[in-house]
Design a protein around this motif. Structure first.
Motif, mmCIF file in Angstrom:
data_model
loop_
_atom_site.group_PDB
_atom_site.id
_atom_site.type_symbol
_atom_site.label_atom_id
_atom_site.label_comp_id
_atom_site.label_asym_id
_atom_site.label_seq_id
_atom_site.Cartn_x
_atom_site.Cartn_y
_atom_site.Cartn_z
ATOM 1 N N SER A 63 0.630 -0.968 -0.009
ATOM 2 C CA SER A 63 0.019 -0.044 -0.128
ATOM 3 C C SER A 63 0.964 1.333 0.077
ATOM 4 N N ASN A 64 1.984 1.140 0.053
ATOM 5 C CA ASN A 64 3.011 2.295 0.285
ATOM 6 C C ASN A 64 3.999 2.758 -1.171
ATOM 7 N N THR A 65 3.305 1.870 -2.161
ATOM 8 C CA THR A 65 3.921 2.237 -3.192
ATOM 9 C C THR A 65 3.253 2.036 -4.659
ATOM 10 N N GLU A 66 3.212 2.713 -5.810
ATOM 11 C CA GLU A 66 2.173 2.712 -6.843
ATOM 12 C C GLU A 66 2.625 1.865 -7.688
ATOM 13 N N TYR A 100 0.210 -1.193 -7.876
ATOM 14 C CA TYR A 100 -0.857 -0.564 -8.576
ATOM 15 C C TYR A 100 -0.914 -0.700 -10.214
ATOM 16 N N HIS A 101 0.338 -0.274 -10.816
ATOM 17 C CA HIS A 101 0.581 -0.460 -12.290
ATOM 18 C C HIS A 101 0.728 -1.802 -12.717
ATOM 19 N N GLU A 104 -5.099 3.489 -16.827
ATOM 20 C CA GLU A 104 -5.090 4.565 -15.709
ATOM 21 C C GLU A 104 -6.244 4.915 -14.681
ATOM 22 N N SER A 109 -5.805 2.548 -11.756
ATOM 23 C CA SER A 109 -4.780 3.004 -10.799
ATOM 24 C C SER A 109 -5.301 4.276 -10.204
ATOM 25 N N ARG A 110 -6.169 5.177 -10.559
ATOM 26 C CA ARG A 110 -6.333 6.097 -10.027
ATOM 27 C C ARG A 110 -7.539 6.022 -8.907
ATOM 28 N N LYS A 113 -5.658 4.123 -5.654
ATOM 29 C CA LYS A 113 -4.939 5.229 -5.010
ATOM 30 C C LYS A 113 -5.919 6.188 -4.268
ATOM 31 N N SER A 151 -5.822 5.805 -0.076
ATOM 32 C CA SER A 151 -5.523 7.072 0.653
ATOM 33 C C SER A 151 -6.693 7.423 1.515
#
Length: 332
Positions: free
Chosen positions: A111-114, A117-118, A129, A132-133, A136, A140
Motif C-alpha cells: 500500500s505504500n508504493t504505486e 498498482y501499475h 489509468e 490506478s486512480r 490510489k 488513501s
C-alpha cells in the motif's frame, strides 16, 4: 475465477459450529463526541467493530469494487500475468506457503508504493489509468480513517502522544499492505457439503496493528467470541469493519483483543472484500506501552515487526501466532 473440481472442494475445510447472526456487534459512529469511549470498549470486548460516518465517500468504494470485479472477470491466463504473489501479486486458492487453501482468488499489493498498482492496472489496457486512480484514491482515504481511529483509541486510553499508534502506519517505511479477496459463488456447495459451510478463508488473527475491511453486500464474514462460538456478521457495503491486530494486542498488553475471524463461501453470490492491513516498519520494536502497564507485568516479550512477521508467515492460519512471544510467569 477460482475453478476447483468436486474432489478439490471436498478437501477444503468445513465449518459446522456457527450460530446465527449477532445483533449486538459494536457499532461506532465516528462523528459522535463519545466515539472514542465506544472504540476502546469494542476493542476490549470484541477486538472488532463496525464504523459509520467514517468520511470515506461511497463512490470511492463503488468505483474500486467495479474495477476489481473487472480484474477478477478476466481469463485466468490474463490474471496470472499479475502473479504469482511473491509476496505481492495475484493468487488463486492457495493461502501462504504452509498448506492453507480457500475458496478464493485475490490480489495483494504494497500500500505504500504505486508499483503494484501499475502491475495490475497494466492488464486493463486503455483503462489502466482509471484502475490506478480509483485504487490510489480509495487506499488513501482508508489510510486516513485508520489513522484517525488509532488516534481516537489513544485518546480513549488517555495516553500520549496521541499518535503513538498511528505514527507506525504513517511512517514512510510502514509495512502496510492492501488486499482484495474475491470469493466466487460455489454452485456445488450444497451438494458437496450439506453438513456445514465451505471455508473461503480459514480462521486466523491479523498480525498487523489494525485491519480495515469493506465488502459488498454478500455475507460470509464470521468472528469468534470469547466463549469460542462463531457468529456471522451481516454485510453492509456502506460501512467498514475494523479488526484489532496482534501487534495492537501486544502494545496494549492484552487489553485489546486480536479477533479470530474467517470467511465462508456462498453457494449463489460472489463476495468481494477490500482490506487495508496497517503494519509498522520492519525494524519497529513491538512491546507493551509503559504508559498502559500501571505496575502490571508484561505479558509479552519484545520483538521487532520483522521477527513477528517472519514467524507468523511460517505458521498455519489457525495457529496461535503470539504464543511464541508470550511470557510464562511462574509463581514462586
Amino acid at each position: 475465477m477460482v475453478v476447483l473440481s468436486k474432489p478439490a472442494i471436498e478437501q477444503l475445510s468445513i465449518a459446522n459450529d456457527c450460530s446465527t447472526f449477532l445483533p449486538g456487534v459494536p457499532l461506532v459512529d465516528l462523528s459522535k463526541p463519545d466515539s472514542k469511549t465506544h472504540l476502546v470498549k469494542a476493542c476490549e470486548e470484541f477486538g472488532f467493530f463496525k464504523v459509520i460516518n467514517h468520511g470515506v465517500p461511497f463512490e470511492y468504494m463503488r468505483d474500486l469494487e467495479t474495477e476489481a470485479l473487472k480484474f477478477f472477470s478476466l481469463p485466468p491466463s490474463d490474471k496470472q500475468k499479475a502473479g504469482p504473489p511473491n509476496p505481492f501479486g495475484y493468487g488463486n486458492k492457495k493461502i501462504g506457503h504452509n498448506g492453507d487453501v480457500g475458496w478464493l482468488e485475490y490480489m495483494l499489493l504494497n500500500s505504500n508504493t504505486e508499483a503494484d498498482y501499475h502491475k495490475f492496472a497494466s492488464l486493463f489496457g486503455e483503462a489502466a489509468e482509471n484502475f490506478s486512480r480509483v485504487l490510489k484514491v480509495y487506499v488513501s482515504a482508508v489510510k486516513k480513517m485508520a489513522f484517525e481511529i488509532l488516534e481516537m483509541l489513544a485518546d480513549g486510553l488517555k495516553i500520549q502522544p496521541r499518535n503513538v499508534f498511528s505514527k507506525l502506519l504513517m511512517d514512510e517505511q510502514s509495512d502496510s499492505v492492501f488486499r482484495v479477496n474475491h470469493y466466487p459463488p460455489c454452485p456445488d456447495l450444497e451438494e458437496s457439503n450439506g453438513a456445514g459451510d465451505l471455508i473461503g478463508f480459514g480462521e486466523h488473527t491479523d498480525p498487523q496493528v489494525i485491519s480495515v475491511l469493506r465488502s459488498n453486500n454478500t455475507s460470509g464474514l464470521q468472528i469468534c467470541l470469547k466463549d469460542g462460538n462463531w457468529i456471522s456478521i451481516p454485510p453492509d457495503h456502506n460501512s467498514f469493519f475494523i479488526n484489532v491486530g496482534d501487534s495492537l494486542q501486544v502494545m496494549t498488553n492484552g487489553r485489546f483483543k486480536s479477533v479470530r475471524h474467517r470467511v465462508v463461501a456462498n453457494s449463489s453470490k460472489s463476495r468481494l472484500s477490500m482490506i487495508y492491513f496497517g503494519g509498522p516498519p520492519l525494524s519497529e520494536k513491538i512491546a507493551p506501552l509503559p504508559s498502559l502497564m500501571k505496575g502490571e507485568d508484561s505479558l509479552y516479550k519484545e520483538f521487532t515487526w520483522f521477527e513477528y512477521k517472519k514467524s507468523a508467515y511460517k505458521s498455519r492460519l489457525a495457529d496461535n501466532r503470539l504464543g511464541l512471544f508470550e511470557k510464562i510467569n511462574v509463581a514462586s
